[in-house]
Design a protein around this motif. Sequence first.
Motif, PDB file in Angstrom:
ATOM      1  N   ILE A  80       1.062  -1.053  -0.030  1.00 51.75           N
ATOM      2  CA  ILE A  80       0.020  -0.086   0.029  1.00 51.75           C
ATOM      3  C   ILE A  80       0.916   1.344   0.044  1.00 51.75           C
ATOM      4  O   ILE A  80       0.478   2.112  -0.768  1.00 51.75           O
ATOM      5  CB  ILE A  80      -0.869  -0.088   1.210  1.00 51.75           C
ATOM      6  CG1 ILE A  80      -2.034  -1.069   1.168  1.00 51.75           C
ATOM      7  CG2 ILE A  80      -1.802   1.601   1.264  1.00 51.75           C
ATOM      8  CD1 ILE A  80      -2.899  -1.535   2.087  1.00 51.75           C
ATOM      9  N   LEU A  81       1.757   1.262   0.812  1.00 53.09           N
ATOM     10  CA  LEU A  81       2.841   2.412   0.841  1.00 53.09           C
ATOM     11  C   LEU A  81       3.721   2.559  -0.349  1.00 53.09           C
ATOM     12  O   LEU A  81       3.713   3.710  -0.822  1.00 53.09           O
ATOM     13  CB  LEU A  81       3.883   2.128   2.123  1.00 53.09           C
ATOM     14  CG  LEU A  81       4.926   3.211   2.196  1.00 53.09           C
ATOM     15  CD1 LEU A  81       4.040   4.546   2.592  1.00 53.09           C
ATOM     16  CD2 LEU A  81       5.901   3.073   3.158  1.00 53.09           C
ATOM     17  N   ILE A  82       3.932   1.549  -0.969  1.00 54.76           N
ATOM     18  CA  ILE A  82       4.828   1.721  -2.404  1.00 54.76           C
ATOM     19  C   ILE A  82       3.804   2.260  -3.359  1.00 54.76           C
ATOM     20  O   ILE A  82       4.168   3.068  -4.057  1.00 54.76           O
ATOM     21  CB  ILE A  82       5.152   0.396  -2.880  1.00 54.76           C
ATOM     22  CG1 ILE A  82       6.472  -0.049  -1.797  1.00 54.76           C
ATOM     23  CG2 ILE A  82       5.580   0.035  -4.422  1.00 54.76           C
ATOM     24  CD1 ILE A  82       6.898  -1.520  -2.152  1.00 54.76           C
ATOM     25  N   PHE A  83       2.349   1.894  -3.459  1.00 52.57           N
ATOM     26  CA  PHE A  83       1.544   2.158  -4.428  1.00 52.57           C
ATOM     27  C   PHE A  83       0.896   3.845  -3.863  1.00 52.57           C
ATOM     28  O   PHE A  83       0.865   4.485  -4.895  1.00 52.57           O
ATOM     29  CB  PHE A  83       0.110   1.323  -4.198  1.00 52.57           C
ATOM     30  CG  PHE A  83      -0.953   1.615  -5.019  1.00 52.57           C
ATOM     31  CD1 PHE A  83      -0.867   1.747  -6.440  1.00 52.57           C
ATOM     32  CD2 PHE A  83      -1.970   2.441  -4.530  1.00 52.57           C
ATOM     33  CE1 PHE A  83      -1.735   1.888  -7.376  1.00 52.57           C
ATOM     34  CE2 PHE A  83      -3.074   3.056  -5.579  1.00 52.57           C
ATOM     35  CZ  PHE A  83      -2.900   2.770  -6.799  1.00 52.57           C
ATOM     36  N   ILE A  84       1.106   4.313  -2.710  1.00 56.94           N
ATOM     37  CA  ILE A  84       0.788   5.732  -2.572  1.00 56.94           C
ATOM     38  C   ILE A  84       2.013   6.274  -2.885  1.00 56.94           C
ATOM     39  O   ILE A  84       2.049   7.637  -3.468  1.00 56.94           O
ATOM     40  CB  ILE A  84       0.652   5.823  -0.834  1.00 56.94           C
ATOM     41  CG1 ILE A  84      -0.505   5.231  -0.463  1.00 56.94           C
ATOM     42  CG2 ILE A  84       0.603   7.390  -0.650  1.00 56.94           C
ATOM     43  CD1 ILE A  84      -0.856   5.151   1.042  1.00 56.94           C
ATOM     44  N   ILE A  85       3.186   5.802  -2.547  1.00 59.21           N
ATOM     45  CA  ILE A  85       4.574   6.893  -3.358  1.00 59.21           C
ATOM     46  C   ILE A  85       4.283   7.011  -4.753  1.00 59.21           C
ATOM     47  O   ILE A  85       4.563   7.893  -5.281  1.00 59.21           O
ATOM     48  CB  ILE A  85       5.560   6.129  -2.970  1.00 59.21           C
ATOM     49  CG1 ILE A  85       5.985   6.205  -1.180  1.00 59.21           C
ATOM     50  CG2 ILE A  85       6.972   6.700  -3.347  1.00 59.21           C
ATOM     51  CD1 ILE A  85       6.842   5.330  -0.647  1.00 59.21           C
ATOM     52  N   PHE A  86       3.876   5.675  -5.430  1.00 60.02           N
ATOM     53  CA  PHE A  86       3.685   5.823  -6.846  1.00 60.02           C
ATOM     54  C   PHE A  86       2.855   6.834  -7.315  1.00 60.02           C
ATOM     55  O   PHE A  86       2.978   7.544  -8.137  1.00 60.02           O
ATOM     56  CB  PHE A  86       3.424   4.513  -7.395  1.00 60.02           C
ATOM     57  CG  PHE A  86       3.125   4.293  -9.011  1.00 60.02           C
ATOM     58  CD1 PHE A  86       4.159   4.466  -9.837  1.00 60.02           C
ATOM     59  CD2 PHE A  86       1.849   4.194  -9.340  1.00 60.02           C
ATOM     60  CE1 PHE A  86       3.552   4.234 -10.973  1.00 60.02           C
ATOM     61  CE2 PHE A  86       1.459   4.115 -10.717  1.00 60.02           C
ATOM     62  CZ  PHE A  86       2.312   4.271 -11.705  1.00 60.02           C
ATOM     63  N   LEU A  87       1.615   6.977  -6.577  1.00 59.09           N
ATOM     64  CA  LEU A  87       0.676   7.930  -7.052  1.00 59.09           C
ATOM     65  C   LEU A  87       1.145   9.117  -6.905  1.00 59.09           C
ATOM     66  O   LEU A  87       0.833  10.215  -7.507  1.00 59.09           O
ATOM     67  CB  LEU A  87      -0.659   7.740  -6.187  1.00 59.09           C
ATOM     68  CG  LEU A  87      -1.422   6.269  -6.479  1.00 59.09           C
ATOM     69  CD1 LEU A  87      -2.619   6.155  -5.627  1.00 59.09           C
ATOM     70  CD2 LEU A  87      -1.862   6.450  -8.225  1.00 59.09           C
ATOM     71  N   ALA A  88       1.817   9.508  -5.868  1.00 59.16           N
ATOM     72  CA  ALA A  88       2.260  10.746  -5.692  1.00 59.16           C
ATOM     73  C   ALA A  88       3.415  11.321  -6.548  1.00 59.16           C
ATOM     74  O   ALA A  88       3.222  12.223  -7.100  1.00 59.16           O
ATOM     75  CB  ALA A  88       3.040  10.857  -4.208  1.00 59.16           C
TER      76      ALA A  88
END
Length: 210
Positions: free
Chosen positions: A16-24
């Motif tokens: 989830i954290l990696i996905f959030i960083i990707f979106l940012a």
Amino acid sequence: MKNFLKNFLTEDEQKILIFIIFLAVLGLALKFIGIEQENDSLSADSLNFEKDFEIKYDLNSATKEELISIPGIGEKKAGDIISYRENSGFEAKEDLMKVKGIGKATFKKIESYFYEFGRVSNPLEKVESIKEGTVTEDKELPEIKKVNINTADLEEFTILKGIGPKKAERIIEYRKEIGEFTDINQLLEVKGIGEKTLEKIKEMITLGEE
């Protein structure tokens, strides 16, 4: 980094954290692209604005400083243009190629900085244009007071087409020498005024009040 995440986050939380960083990161990239496109649009609009409001000059009245400000015309060419204007006057933009040092290549660079001829700039020119058929006018011709060559000052003479300040000064000097004009053809004795120039102005001048 992986060991650090394993110590504090579960595998699902890591994803989830990696996905959030990707979106940012993706959001920042899209925002940057949007700013670039907006800047490009503003630049294009600015160029169009400058093109639409490009400064133009009248060949028969532009000052030496105005001519020098045009790319491709230096102090020497500006002086040559003014000399040609005082002696012959410009009847079309293409006459610039008759000026020493101005060929076709230079003319193409500078022609857009000058108004097209046929543009009426004063009442006397309007009357002449209507008579020549270059301007359509349904109304009756306005009554225009002719220039009295025996009393006119420098400013009045420069209203006449093809008569600049230099020629006006010569007319006044010649008038002082002879006392007064008794025939409009005497203007041919003034340096720089030939039959062609006289033909242009003879309907606009008088020897006295009519």
